[in-house]
Design a protein around this motif. Structure first.
Motif, PDB file in Angstrom:
ATOM      1  N   ALA A 114      29.056  57.575 -22.449  1.00 55.12           N
ATOM      2  CA  ALA A 114      27.622  57.351 -22.229  1.00 55.12           C
ATOM      3  C   ALA A 114      26.804  58.424 -22.939  1.00 55.12           C
ATOM      4  O   ALA A 114      25.774  58.138 -23.554  1.00 55.12           O
ATOM      5  CB  ALA A 114      27.312  57.337 -20.734  1.00 55.12           C
ATOM      6  N   GLU A 115      27.291  59.654 -22.861  1.00 57.43           N
ATOM      7  CA  GLU A 115      26.595  60.765 -23.516  1.00 57.43           C
ATOM      8  C   GLU A 115      26.597  60.585 -25.037  1.00 57.43           C
ATOM      9  O   GLU A 115      25.581  60.829 -25.694  1.00 57.43           O
ATOM     10  CB  GLU A 115      27.284  62.078 -23.136  1.00 57.43           C
ATOM     11  N   ARG A 159      15.824  57.919 -33.206  1.00 65.13           N
ATOM     12  CA  ARG A 159      14.397  58.091 -32.899  1.00 65.13           C
ATOM     13  C   ARG A 159      14.251  58.572 -31.463  1.00 65.13           C
ATOM     14  O   ARG A 159      15.181  58.521 -30.684  1.00 65.13           O
ATOM     15  CB  ARG A 159      13.616  56.780 -33.100  1.00 65.13           C
ATOM     16  N   GLU A 160      13.043  59.016 -31.114  1.00 64.12           N
ATOM     17  CA  GLU A 160      12.757  59.387 -29.732  1.00 64.12           C
ATOM     18  C   GLU A 160      12.807  58.137 -28.855  1.00 64.12           C
ATOM     19  O   GLU A 160      12.430  57.050 -29.314  1.00 64.12           O
ATOM     20  CB  GLU A 160      11.360  60.014 -29.611  1.00 64.12           C
ATOM     21  N   HIS A 161      13.244  58.280 -27.634  1.00 59.79           N
ATOM     22  CA  HIS A 161      13.254  57.195 -26.656  1.00 59.79           C
ATOM     23  C   HIS A 161      12.718  57.728 -25.330  1.00 59.79           C
ATOM     24  O   HIS A 161      12.906  58.898 -25.017  1.00 59.79           O
ATOM     25  CB  HIS A 161      14.682  56.690 -26.390  1.00 59.79           C
ATOM     26  N   SER A 162      12.092  56.852 -24.560  1.00 62.30           N
ATOM     27  CA  SER A 162      11.711  57.226 -23.200  1.00 62.30           C
ATOM     28  C   SER A 162      12.954  57.150 -22.327  1.00 62.30           C
ATOM     29  O   SER A 162      13.944  56.489 -22.676  1.00 62.30           O
ATOM     30  CB  SER A 162      10.630  56.286 -22.657  1.00 62.30           C
ATOM     31  N   ALA A 163      12.903  57.795 -21.180  1.00 64.81           N
ATOM     32  CA  ALA A 163      14.032  57.738 -20.242  1.00 64.81           C
ATOM     33  C   ALA A 163      14.296  56.286 -19.842  1.00 64.81           C
ATOM     34  O   ALA A 163      15.450  55.866 -19.722  1.00 64.81           O
ATOM     35  CB  ALA A 163      13.735  58.604 -19.018  1.00 64.81           C
ATOM     36  N   GLN A 201      15.969  64.841 -24.587  1.00 63.89           N
ATOM     37  CA  GLN A 201      15.070  63.725 -24.267  1.00 63.89           C
ATOM     38  C   GLN A 201      13.891  64.245 -23.476  1.00 63.89           C
ATOM     39  O   GLN A 201      14.056  65.026 -22.537  1.00 63.89           O
ATOM     40  CB  GLN A 201      15.811  62.649 -23.461  1.00 63.89           C
ATOM     41  N   SER A 202      12.699  63.803 -23.869  1.00 61.71           N
ATOM     42  CA  SER A 202      11.476  64.184 -23.174  1.00 61.71           C
ATOM     43  C   SER A 202      10.508  63.011 -23.242  1.00 61.71           C
ATOM     44  O   SER A 202      10.166  62.545 -24.332  1.00 61.71           O
ATOM     45  CB  SER A 202      10.858  65.411 -23.853  1.00 61.71           C
ATOM     46  N   ASP A 209      22.259  58.035 -14.849  1.00 65.03           N
ATOM     47  CA  ASP A 209      21.395  59.080 -14.282  1.00 65.03           C
ATOM     48  C   ASP A 209      21.909  60.474 -14.628  1.00 65.03           C
ATOM     49  O   ASP A 209      21.137  61.375 -14.951  1.00 65.03           O
ATOM     50  CB  ASP A 209      21.278  58.912 -12.764  1.00 65.03           C
ATOM     51  N   LEU A 210      23.231  60.632 -14.580  1.00 66.96           N
ATOM     52  CA  LEU A 210      23.848  61.920 -14.878  1.00 66.96           C
ATOM     53  C   LEU A 210      23.602  62.345 -16.327  1.00 66.96           C
ATOM     54  O   LEU A 210      23.169  63.481 -16.587  1.00 66.96           O
ATOM     55  CB  LEU A 210      25.358  61.830 -14.603  1.00 66.96           C
ATOM     56  N   VAL A 211      23.852  61.433 -17.279  1.00 62.45           N
ATOM     57  CA  VAL A 211      23.675  61.798 -18.695  1.00 62.45           C
ATOM     58  C   VAL A 211      22.192  61.940 -19.060  1.00 62.45           C
ATOM     59  O   VAL A 211      21.841  62.780 -19.892  1.00 62.45           O
ATOM     60  CB  VAL A 211      24.410  60.840 -19.664  1.00 62.45           C
ATOM     61  N   LEU A 212      21.332  61.151 -18.443  1.00 58.27           N
ATOM     62  CA  LEU A 212      19.888  61.302 -18.686  1.00 58.27           C
ATOM     63  C   LEU A 212      19.390  62.656 -18.193  1.00 58.27           C
ATOM     64  O   LEU A 212      18.604  63.322 -18.878  1.00 58.27           O
ATOM     65  CB  LEU A 212      19.102  60.184 -17.996  1.00 58.27           C
ATOM     66  N   LYS A 213      19.861  63.051 -17.007  1.00 62.82           N
ATOM     67  CA  LYS A 213      19.459  64.345 -16.442  1.00 62.82           C
ATOM     68  C   LYS A 213      19.898  65.476 -17.370  1.00 62.82           C
ATOM     69  O   LYS A 213      19.124  66.391 -17.658  1.00 62.82           O
ATOM     70  CB  LYS A 213      20.067  64.517 -15.042  1.00 62.82           C
ATOM     71  N   LYS A 214      21.129  65.381 -17.854  1.00 64.02           N
ATOM     72  CA  LYS A 214      21.649  66.405 -18.772  1.00 64.02           C
ATOM     73  C   LYS A 214      20.823  66.431 -20.062  1.00 64.02           C
ATOM     74  O   LYS A 214      20.472  67.503 -20.563  1.00 64.02           O
ATOM     75  CB  LYS A 214      23.122  66.139 -19.092  1.00 64.02           C
ATOM     76  N   ALA A 215      20.504  65.256 -20.595  1.00 66.10           N
ATOM     77  CA  ALA A 215      19.716  65.179 -21.825  1.00 66.10           C
ATOM     78  C   ALA A 215      18.338  65.814 -21.647  1.00 66.10           C
ATOM     79  O   ALA A 215      17.845  66.504 -22.541  1.00 66.10           O
ATOM     80  CB  ALA A 215      19.577  63.720 -22.260  1.00 66.10           C
ATOM     81  N   GLN A 216      17.744  65.602 -20.484  1.00 61.89           N
ATOM     82  CA  GLN A 216      16.424  66.177 -20.222  1.00 61.89           C
ATOM     83  C   GLN A 216      16.521  67.687 -20.025  1.00 61.89           C
ATOM     84  O   GLN A 216      15.671  68.436 -20.522  1.00 61.89           O
ATOM     85  CB  GLN A 216      15.787  65.486 -19.025  1.00 61.89           C
ATOM     86  N   GLU A 217      17.549  68.134 -19.322  1.00 62.30           N
ATOM     87  CA  GLU A 217      17.734  69.575 -19.102  1.00 62.30           C
ATOM     88  C   GLU A 217      17.966  70.319 -20.412  1.00 62.30           C
ATOM     89  O   GLU A 217      17.517  71.445 -20.584  1.00 62.30           O
ATOM     90  CB  GLU A 217      18.908  69.821 -18.144  1.00 62.30           C
ATOM     91  N   HIS A 218      18.674  69.694 -21.346  1.00 55.49           N
ATOM     92  CA  HIS A 218      18.962  70.312 -22.641  1.00 55.49           C
ATOM     93  C   HIS A 218      17.837  70.100 -23.662  1.00 55.49           C
ATOM     94  O   HIS A 218      17.932  70.564 -24.797  1.00 55.49           O
ATOM     95  CB  HIS A 218      20.282  69.776 -23.206  1.00 55.49           C
TER      96      HIS A 218
END
Length: 156
Positions: free
Chosen positions: A10-11, A21-25, A55-56, A43-52
């Motif tokens: 998933a990651e 390109r940029e994507h929304s959550a 993704q914004s 949810d887990l990989v999205l959270k990690k992407a936002q923390e790093h």
């Protein structure tokens, strides 16, 4: 072990999507779901992407709004499409305040690009132009300003 592989897959998909390109959550969530990943993994990989910072939603909103304006979309169209992209109204408002688009100029550029320098010759053609610009999300006031500017530029 399989759950870890699932998370890693998933990651990898998420990173590939963000590399293009940029994507929304919300967009990423939908795309990962379409590829068969479960909600907890997503949810887990999205959270990690936002923390790093990969993704914004705020960064996505800025890029998306600039793209819409460059394409010739008006305030109403952008505001109407934002929720579908997963951008809340308050974030769109903040981005638009930051970008400070010149709607008169955007509408005029769209008018010239689509219909050329010569003003409408009759009511039927003017109505067609008006409909087009309304569908692109511009207000009557902004459209009238663009039409007046076109007529003045043609007369000069």
């Amino acid at each position: 072990m399989e759950h870890e592989n699932n998370i890693q897959q998933a990651e990898e998909v998420l990173v590939r999507l963000l590399a293009r390109r940029e994507h929304s959550a919300r967009e990423l969530h939908q795309k990962l779901k379409q590829r068969g990943f479960d909600h907890s993994t997503i949810d887990l990989v999205l959270k990690k992407a936002q923390e790093h910072g990969w993704q914004s939603d705020e960064r996505f909103a800025h890029v998306w709004v600039r793209t819409c304006i460059a394409r010739g979309d008006g305030l109403r169209k952008i505001s109407a499409q934002a929720p579908q992209k997963g951008i809340p109204a308050d974030l769109i408002e903040l981005v638009l305040k930051h970008e400070q688009p010149d709607w008169n100029e955007a509408c005029y550029q769209r008018l010239i690009r689509k219909f050329g320098e010569m003003p409408a010759v009759d009511k039927k053609q003017r109505d067609k132009i008006m409909r087009h610009l309304l569908q692109r999300g511009f207000s009557f006031e902004v459209i009238n300003h663009a039409l007046e500017r076109q007529a003045k530029a043609f007369a000069d």
